[in-house]
Motif scaffolding. Structure first.
Motif, short mmCIF file in Angstrom:
data_model
loop_
_atom_site.label_atom_id
_atom_site.label_comp_id
_atom_site.label_asym_id
_atom_site.label_seq_id
_atom_site.Cartn_x
_atom_site.Cartn_y
_atom_site.Cartn_z
N VAL C 22 52.15 44.30 41.91
CA VAL C 22 53.52 43.92 41.97
C VAL C 22 53.88 43.32 43.37
N LYS C 23 53.36 43.41 44.32
CA LYS C 23 53.83 42.62 45.49
C LYS C 23 53.12 41.21 45.67
N ASP C 24 52.17 41.07 45.13
CA ASP C 24 51.36 39.77 45.33
C ASP C 24 51.16 38.93 44.06
N GLY C 25 51.06 39.56 42.85
CA GLY C 25 50.67 38.80 41.60
C GLY C 25 49.42 39.02 41.38
N VAL C 26 48.68 39.12 40.36
CA VAL C 26 47.39 39.27 39.86
C VAL C 26 46.34 38.95 40.88
N GLN C 27 46.44 37.53 40.99
CA GLN C 27 45.30 36.79 41.45
C GLN C 27 45.12 37.31 43.13
N ASN C 28 45.98 38.00 43.73
CA ASN C 28 45.90 38.62 44.84
C ASN C 28 45.43 39.89 45.12
N VAL C 29 45.32 40.50 43.86
CA VAL C 29 44.52 41.72 43.89
C VAL C 29 43.04 41.61 44.08
N SER C 30 42.51 42.18 45.30
CA SER C 30 41.08 42.12 45.31
C SER C 30 40.62 43.45 45.60
N MET C 31 39.40 43.58 45.15
CA MET C 31 38.66 45.00 45.30
C MET C 31 38.70 45.31 46.96
N ALA C 42 35.14 49.24 49.41
CA ALA C 42 35.16 48.26 48.19
C ALA C 42 34.03 48.84 47.21
N THR C 43 33.15 49.31 47.88
CA THR C 43 31.77 49.37 46.78
C THR C 43 32.15 50.88 46.03
N SER C 44 33.09 51.67 46.51
CA SER C 44 33.11 52.90 45.70
C SER C 44 34.17 52.74 44.56
N ILE C 45 34.63 51.39 44.45
CA ILE C 45 35.43 51.05 43.55
C ILE C 45 34.27 50.95 42.25
N TYR C 46 33.36 50.36 42.73
CA TYR C 46 32.34 50.09 41.60
C TYR C 46 31.57 51.14 40.96
N TYR C 47 31.87 52.29 41.52
CA TYR C 47 31.48 53.52 41.00
C TYR C 47 32.34 54.05 39.76
N HIS C 48 33.53 53.44 40.00
CA HIS C 48 34.44 54.11 38.83
C HIS C 48 34.95 52.76 37.96
N PHE C 49 34.50 51.79 38.26
CA PHE C 49 35.09 50.71 37.22
C PHE C 49 33.70 49.61 37.29
N LYS C 50 33.24 49.19 36.04
CA LYS C 50 32.23 48.14 36.25
C LYS C 50 32.47 46.91 37.10
N ASN C 51 33.48 46.33 36.75
CA ASN C 51 33.67 45.40 37.72
C ASN C 51 35.55 45.08 37.54
N ALA C 58 41.76 48.24 32.38
CA ALA C 58 42.33 49.69 32.46
C ALA C 58 43.68 49.71 32.67
N LEU C 59 44.20 48.83 33.54
CA LEU C 59 45.58 48.95 33.87
C LEU C 59 46.28 48.37 32.53
N ILE C 60 45.88 47.14 31.84
CA ILE C 60 46.52 46.74 30.89
C ILE C 60 46.77 47.66 29.80
#
Lengths: 201, 201, 201, 201
Positions: C22-31, C42-51, C58-60
């Motif tokens: 909501v702050k930056d738009g989609v493309q500015n969301v980074s791991m 950032a690595t730990s995100i990959y434990y919960h989401f493939k990529n 998931a958000l959609i």
DNA sequence: GATGAATGAGCGTTCATTCAT
DNA sequence: AATGAATGAACGCTCATTCAT
């Protein structure tokens, strides 16, 4: 860490890459490490090389050029009347010498998977074309002089290259029996090959 | 993804590692991928192997055992009165066959950097001890029978292994001239070696 | 920066992603940014989401579920005897309300390129299926009650959704004339649509 | 790669940027890529544009100019005695046509975040001023002719623009239900809007 | 005997931008 | 009017490994 002085960055990059290559093997060469060695940013490498693959290929080309130059020089330095068999042996020893003295080049030239160095094997038939040509040419002359067994020159050249490569790669990977004298093993290998190639008497 | 049934996990891990090894090359084998193949967590591998290095070493040991078994079997299968030279050639061909048919083993046994497989070369003298011993033994018998040139059996064995290794590794890396028939190059190599080893007539 | 307490990391990740969205738009969301927000690697995100793609999807999905729930709730909250036309308007306003109040969801649900959210448009026909179905259903009932013009319900639903989307996206992108009252523009839009849909008298 | 000839570099840059825009979407347009297309260095772009933002704004301005020109042309091409309602519809269809035929312009004009195109919405009131003015003007004339409902022309113009934008953006993002005929949905949308705007009979 | 949860280091690569020339 | 050379920040992602359970 310190910048390398007036040398062009391109050359510094290649130099650093070789340095890393010989220390850690191909897969441990990274853009970042190269950059660290020469005191630049990893990004700057991309100004001089499209990507890592291109960099490695530049090294491979460099290696082939150096080797061919050395092998040709060896032939030139021999007395004009040197007999063909002696020339073949000199060429063989020159090849081995290049490999042992330039492990960084030798490794990427002959010891990497094709998939690691994209299309290398597909684009070029066999090993370094020019050095192969030299070997073939020398054998043909020896055959014309009636000194070697009647056989396909291309085939013989490939066989000999393979056998010498075996010695070089085992030496570079420290796989030669450490209780033996490496130089003597080399003499033995070359002795064996020569005898296998020459006419019986 | 599906768990492999009653096979011990340790064996499943080694099996999966080999599978990945032959498909992707050594450096692309990762704990994650192994785990994915067998349907376990990467963590679980650490219960059976201290680390990746130990896993690779286990594979190397496996490889040596298989190879030695095969080479011994080849000797056993020969008629009892087979002459020593024939036995040497059979041994050579067996070695090449093993390499070509088991690239995953061969690569980690003979084509990896020592750094990659920690201290391998330092801890063990030369190549796979037992297969080396077999080669030496065969040569000694041939010498005693007056069939081969008088030479150091250890040295000869090392030379021959190096030369054969050259052929195998070039074949596995697709570095043999694609215009040549690989089998014929092999015949040529073995022919050359045999002639180099044997007594003149 | 501080860890989020006892909330499951998966939920924290999604929450942080929405916040950044909501702050930056989609493309500015980074791991990395997500990780920084929740105080993890950032690595730990990959434990919960493939990529990243899976995370966005998931958000959609979350967004669609929330929206459908809200739209259904709105219908349920209306008196049982509410006339179909009122229901349609309530549904329209509910859609707009969702969009304006949940820009982070709305953006990834309706304002991204398909190429950015792989295959979204290809896999699902049109917008969020269930909310579309609701709109179609409501219109059909209004038609059966003789309140709206005879027309294809699917088509009408698509048209109406498009027009409402126009208002929502212009509002979210601050593209509405700043001299006008946004709420009045909305009333005007809905007024226009209703009149366009209803039978003349 | 080849330089574009005598065209001023500024124009070449804008042209290349548009080309990339329509092919890859806004965020994939980079100075590097633009430079590659026209055969100049990325640096050279900075001689003609302060930064990327200014470049994008130049494109936006270009887009607005083209659109206004087209919309005015459409009005001019109509017979002098065309009734105001027909003129409004023609203007609406002209807007949609521009959007669908010039996605690269439309996207940066109406579909980007304000942050992406710095301060766009803050500096300029509403959408493209001149095209807005045209819409307002047309509505006023229609109102004076007693053809449309009594309402704020600015407001109506904004509403209509929003609704049409909804159709355009959904079409460009491939978010229209693929089972429906896009042209028919457009007819439906315009039909609905016209009916919503006009006086009952 | 195996997992869940997480880390820190590293990878190749791309980006907008700057500055001296 | 344009280039050559370089930067720093960021990106998505993979890796071997650890530790508590």
């Amino acid at each position: 860490m310190a910048k390398g002085g007036k040398e062009s960055l391109r050359l510094q990059i290649l130099k650093a890459a070789r340095k890393l290559l010989v220390k850690d093997g191909v897969q441990n060469v990274s853009m970042r490490k190269i950059a660290a060695v020469i005191g630049y940013t990893a990004t700057s490498i991309y100004y001089h090389f499209k990507n890592k693959d291109e960099l490695i290929h530049a090294l491979i080309d460099e290696g082939h050029e150096i080797m061919v130059t050395q092998l040709n020089q060896i032939q030139e330095d021999l007395p004009a009347d040197t007999d063909p068999v002696k020339r073949i042996e000199a060429n063989m020893r020159g090849f081995v010498k290049f490999g042992l003295e330039n492990p960084e080049y030798y490794e990427i030239m002959y010891m990497m998977h094709s998939q690691e160095v994209a299309d290398l094997a597909d684009e070029r038939p066999g090993i370094a074309p020019k050095s192969v040509d030299l070997g073939i040419e020398l054998y043909k002359k020896a055959y014309e002089a009636g000194l070697v067994r009647e056989r396909d020159a291309e085939m013989t050249s490939a066989s000999v290259a393979a056998m010498l490569h075996g010695y070089i790669s085992m030496a570079l990977l420290h796989r030669l029996d450490s209780r033996l004298d490496a130089d003597k093993v080399l003499d033995d290998v070359i002795d064996c090959i020569m005898r296998g190639i020459l006419l019986p008497n």
